[in-house]
Design a protein around this motif. Sequence first.
Motif, PDB file in Angstrom:
ATOM      1  N   ARG A  37      11.210  -0.845   2.015  1.00  0.00           N
ATOM      2  CA  ARG A  37      12.330  -0.637   1.094  1.00  0.00           C
ATOM      3  C   ARG A  37      13.157  -1.898   1.006  1.00  0.00           C
ATOM      4  O   ARG A  37      13.352  -2.601   1.978  1.00  0.00           O
ATOM      5  CB  ARG A  37      13.187   0.518   1.585  1.00  0.00           C
ATOM      6  CG  ARG A  37      12.436   1.808   1.569  1.00  0.00           C
ATOM      7  CD  ARG A  37      13.125   2.960   2.217  1.00  0.00           C
ATOM      8  NE  ARG A  37      14.526   2.836   2.476  1.00  0.00           N
ATOM      9  CZ  ARG A  37      15.299   3.836   2.818  1.00  0.00           C
ATOM     10  NH1 ARG A  37      14.794   5.029   2.937  1.00  0.00           N
ATOM     11  NH2 ARG A  37      16.568   3.660   3.064  1.00  0.00           N
ATOM     12  N   VAL A  38      13.636  -2.165  -0.167  1.00  0.00           N
ATOM     13  CA  VAL A  38      14.532  -3.292  -0.354  1.00  0.00           C
ATOM     14  C   VAL A  38      15.930  -2.792  -0.027  1.00  0.00           C
ATOM     15  O   VAL A  38      16.521  -2.011  -0.766  1.00  0.00           O
ATOM     16  CB  VAL A  38      14.461  -3.821  -1.799  1.00  0.00           C
ATOM     17  CG1 VAL A  38      15.441  -4.956  -2.004  1.00  0.00           C
ATOM     18  CG2 VAL A  38      13.050  -4.249  -2.135  1.00  0.00           C
ATOM     19  N   GLU A  39      16.448  -3.225   1.115  1.00  0.00           N
ATOM     20  CA  GLU A  39      17.703  -2.674   1.612  1.00  0.00           C
ATOM     21  C   GLU A  39      18.873  -2.885   0.658  1.00  0.00           C
ATOM     22  O   GLU A  39      19.740  -2.018   0.544  1.00  0.00           O
ATOM     23  CB  GLU A  39      18.021  -3.243   2.985  1.00  0.00           C
ATOM     24  CG  GLU A  39      17.059  -2.772   4.063  1.00  0.00           C
ATOM     25  CD  GLU A  39      16.983  -1.261   4.186  1.00  0.00           C
ATOM     26  OE1 GLU A  39      18.030  -0.581   4.119  1.00  0.00           O
ATOM     27  OE2 GLU A  39      15.870  -0.747   4.337  1.00  0.00           O
ATOM     28  N   ALA A  40      18.926  -3.996  -0.027  1.00  0.00           N
ATOM     29  CA  ALA A  40      20.022  -4.223  -0.971  1.00  0.00           C
ATOM     30  C   ALA A  40      19.981  -3.185  -2.082  1.00  0.00           C
ATOM     31  O   ALA A  40      21.025  -2.665  -2.495  1.00  0.00           O
ATOM     32  CB  ALA A  40      19.949  -5.624  -1.550  1.00  0.00           C
ATOM     33  N   ALA A  41      18.815  -2.862  -2.567  1.00  0.00           N
ATOM     34  CA  ALA A  41      18.687  -1.858  -3.621  1.00  0.00           C
ATOM     35  C   ALA A  41      19.043  -0.474  -3.090  1.00  0.00           C
ATOM     36  O   ALA A  41      19.698   0.323  -3.774  1.00  0.00           O
ATOM     37  CB  ALA A  41      17.277  -1.854  -4.196  1.00  0.00           C
ATOM     38  N   VAL A  42      18.635  -0.189  -1.881  1.00  0.00           N
ATOM     39  CA  VAL A  42      18.953   1.104  -1.272  1.00  0.00           C
ATOM     40  C   VAL A  42      20.462   1.261  -1.136  1.00  0.00           C
ATOM     41  O   VAL A  42      21.028   2.287  -1.513  1.00  0.00           O
ATOM     42  CB  VAL A  42      18.250   1.248   0.099  1.00  0.00           C
ATOM     43  CG1 VAL A  42      18.729   2.497   0.826  1.00  0.00           C
ATOM     44  CG2 VAL A  42      16.747   1.288  -0.087  1.00  0.00           C
ATOM     45  N   ARG A  43      21.124   0.237  -0.607  1.00  0.00           N
ATOM     46  CA  ARG A  43      22.579   0.303  -0.451  1.00  0.00           C
ATOM     47  C   ARG A  43      23.268   0.442  -1.799  1.00  0.00           C
ATOM     48  O   ARG A  43      24.225   1.191  -1.945  1.00  0.00           O
ATOM     49  CB  ARG A  43      23.087  -0.940   0.278  1.00  0.00           C
ATOM     50  CG  ARG A  43      22.814  -0.939   1.758  1.00  0.00           C
ATOM     51  CD  ARG A  43      23.581  -2.040   2.474  1.00  0.00           C
ATOM     52  NE  ARG A  43      23.342  -3.353   1.893  1.00  0.00           N
ATOM     53  CZ  ARG A  43      22.371  -4.177   2.265  1.00  0.00           C
ATOM     54  NH1 ARG A  43      21.530  -3.825   3.215  1.00  0.00           N
ATOM     55  NH2 ARG A  43      22.246  -5.364   1.698  1.00  0.00           N
ATOM     56  N   SER A  44      22.759  -0.280  -2.777  1.00  0.00           N
ATOM     57  CA  SER A  44      23.362  -0.253  -4.104  1.00  0.00           C
ATOM     58  C   SER A  44      23.281   1.134  -4.734  1.00  0.00           C
ATOM     59  O   SER A  44      24.184   1.548  -5.445  1.00  0.00           O
ATOM     60  CB  SER A  44      22.652  -1.269  -4.993  1.00  0.00           C
ATOM     61  OG  SER A  44      23.076  -1.145  -6.336  1.00  0.00           O
ATOM     62  N   ASN A  45      22.216   1.846  -4.475  1.00  0.00           N
ATOM     63  CA  ASN A  45      21.981   3.132  -5.118  1.00  0.00           C
ATOM     64  C   ASN A  45      22.334   4.338  -4.253  1.00  0.00           C
ATOM     65  O   ASN A  45      22.282   5.473  -4.735  1.00  0.00           O
ATOM     66  CB  ASN A  45      20.532   3.233  -5.575  1.00  0.00           C
ATOM     67  CG  ASN A  45      20.231   2.297  -6.699  1.00  0.00           C
ATOM     68  OD1 ASN A  45      20.949   2.272  -7.685  1.00  0.00           O
ATOM     69  ND2 ASN A  45      19.171   1.521  -6.568  1.00  0.00           N
ATOM     70  N   ALA A  47      25.100   5.724  -3.070  1.00  0.00           N
ATOM     71  CA  ALA A  47      26.176   6.605  -3.542  1.00  0.00           C
ATOM     72  C   ALA A  47      25.688   7.466  -4.709  1.00  0.00           C
ATOM     73  O   ALA A  47      26.027   8.659  -4.787  1.00  0.00           O
ATOM     74  CB  ALA A  47      27.388   5.786  -3.956  1.00  0.00           C
ATOM     75  N   LYS A  48      24.901   6.886  -5.581  1.00  0.00           N
ATOM     76  CA  LYS A  48      24.363   7.641  -6.717  1.00  0.00           C
ATOM     77  C   LYS A  48      23.396   8.731  -6.236  1.00  0.00           C
ATOM     78  O   LYS A  48      23.428   9.857  -6.718  1.00  0.00           O
ATOM     79  CB  LYS A  48      23.667   6.697  -7.691  1.00  0.00           C
ATOM     80  CG  LYS A  48      24.610   5.672  -8.299  1.00  0.00           C
ATOM     81  CD  LYS A  48      23.813   4.616  -9.031  1.00  0.00           C
ATOM     82  CE  LYS A  48      24.667   3.442  -9.433  1.00  0.00           C
ATOM     83  NZ  LYS A  48      24.823   2.446  -8.385  1.00  0.00           N
ATOM     84  N   VAL A  49      22.556   8.380  -5.266  1.00  0.00           N
ATOM     85  CA  VAL A  49      21.619   9.358  -4.695  1.00  0.00           C
ATOM     86  C   VAL A  49      22.384  10.491  -4.035  1.00  0.00           C
ATOM     87  O   VAL A  49      22.057  11.671  -4.205  1.00  0.00           O
ATOM     88  CB  VAL A  49      20.666   8.670  -3.687  1.00  0.00           C
ATOM     89  CG1 VAL A  49      19.851   9.691  -2.917  1.00  0.00           C
ATOM     90  CG2 VAL A  49      19.767   7.680  -4.402  1.00  0.00           C
ATOM     91  N   ASP A  50      23.442  10.169  -3.301  1.00  0.00           N
ATOM     92  CA  ASP A  50      24.256  11.188  -2.648  1.00  0.00           C
ATOM     93  C   ASP A  50      24.892  12.128  -3.660  1.00  0.00           C
ATOM     94  O   ASP A  50      24.947  13.342  -3.441  1.00  0.00           O
ATOM     95  CB  ASP A  50      25.329  10.550  -1.769  1.00  0.00           C
ATOM     96  CG  ASP A  50      24.755   9.812  -0.578  1.00  0.00           C
ATOM     97  OD1 ASP A  50      23.576  10.058  -0.224  1.00  0.00           O
ATOM     98  OD2 ASP A  50      25.476   8.980  -0.008  1.00  0.00           O
ATOM     99  N   GLN A  51      25.367  11.585  -4.766  1.00  0.00           N
ATOM    100  CA  GLN A  51      25.981  12.420  -5.796  1.00  0.00           C
ATOM    101  C   GLN A  51      24.964  13.363  -6.419  1.00  0.00           C
ATOM    102  O   GLN A  51      25.273  14.521  -6.683  1.00  0.00           O
ATOM    103  CB  GLN A  51      26.613  11.561  -6.883  1.00  0.00           C
ATOM    104  CG  GLN A  51      27.888  10.882  -6.454  1.00  0.00           C
ATOM    105  CD  GLN A  51      28.480  10.015  -7.548  1.00  0.00           C
ATOM    106  OE1 GLN A  51      27.840   9.746  -8.554  1.00  0.00           O
ATOM    107  NE2 GLN A  51      29.703   9.567  -7.347  1.00  0.00           N
ATOM    108  N   ILE A  52      23.766  12.882  -6.657  1.00  0.00           N
ATOM    109  CA  ILE A  52      22.715  13.721  -7.242  1.00  0.00           C
ATOM    110  C   ILE A  52      22.329  14.830  -6.284  1.00  0.00           C
ATOM    111  O   ILE A  52      22.162  15.984  -6.678  1.00  0.00           O
ATOM    112  CB  ILE A  52      21.486  12.874  -7.625  1.00  0.00           C
ATOM    113  CG1 ILE A  52      21.853  11.951  -8.787  1.00  0.00           C
ATOM    114  CG2 ILE A  52      20.305  13.745  -7.993  1.00  0.00           C
ATOM    115  CD1 ILE A  52      20.825  10.892  -9.077  1.00  0.00           C
ATOM    116  N   ALA A  53      22.206  14.480  -4.988  1.00  0.00           N
ATOM    117  CA  ALA A  53      21.818  15.470  -3.968  1.00  0.00           C
ATOM    118  C   ALA A  53      22.899  16.532  -3.868  1.00  0.00           C
ATOM    119  O   ALA A  53      22.667  17.697  -3.725  1.00  0.00           O
ATOM    120  CB  ALA A  53      21.602  14.797  -2.636  1.00  0.00           C
TER     121      ALA A  53
END
Length: 53
Positions: A37-45, A47-53
């Motif tokens: 996983r590209v950690e920068a992309a994971v960190r960037s996204n 909050a969005k993943v948490d909101q969807i979940a």
Amino acid sequence: MDGLPGYAEKLARGYDEYPDILRLATWHHFERGDSARVEAAVRSNQAKVDQIA
């Protein structure tokens, strides 16, 4: 633009404006698969993943 539909629209417009980003992400997936996983992309996204979940 609110919520998931607004986010999806903004993301699609960003890929239209900067197609190299999508191209690089696709190549990363081909070369690394899902295991790396590209950690920068994971960190960037995250909050969005948490909101969807």
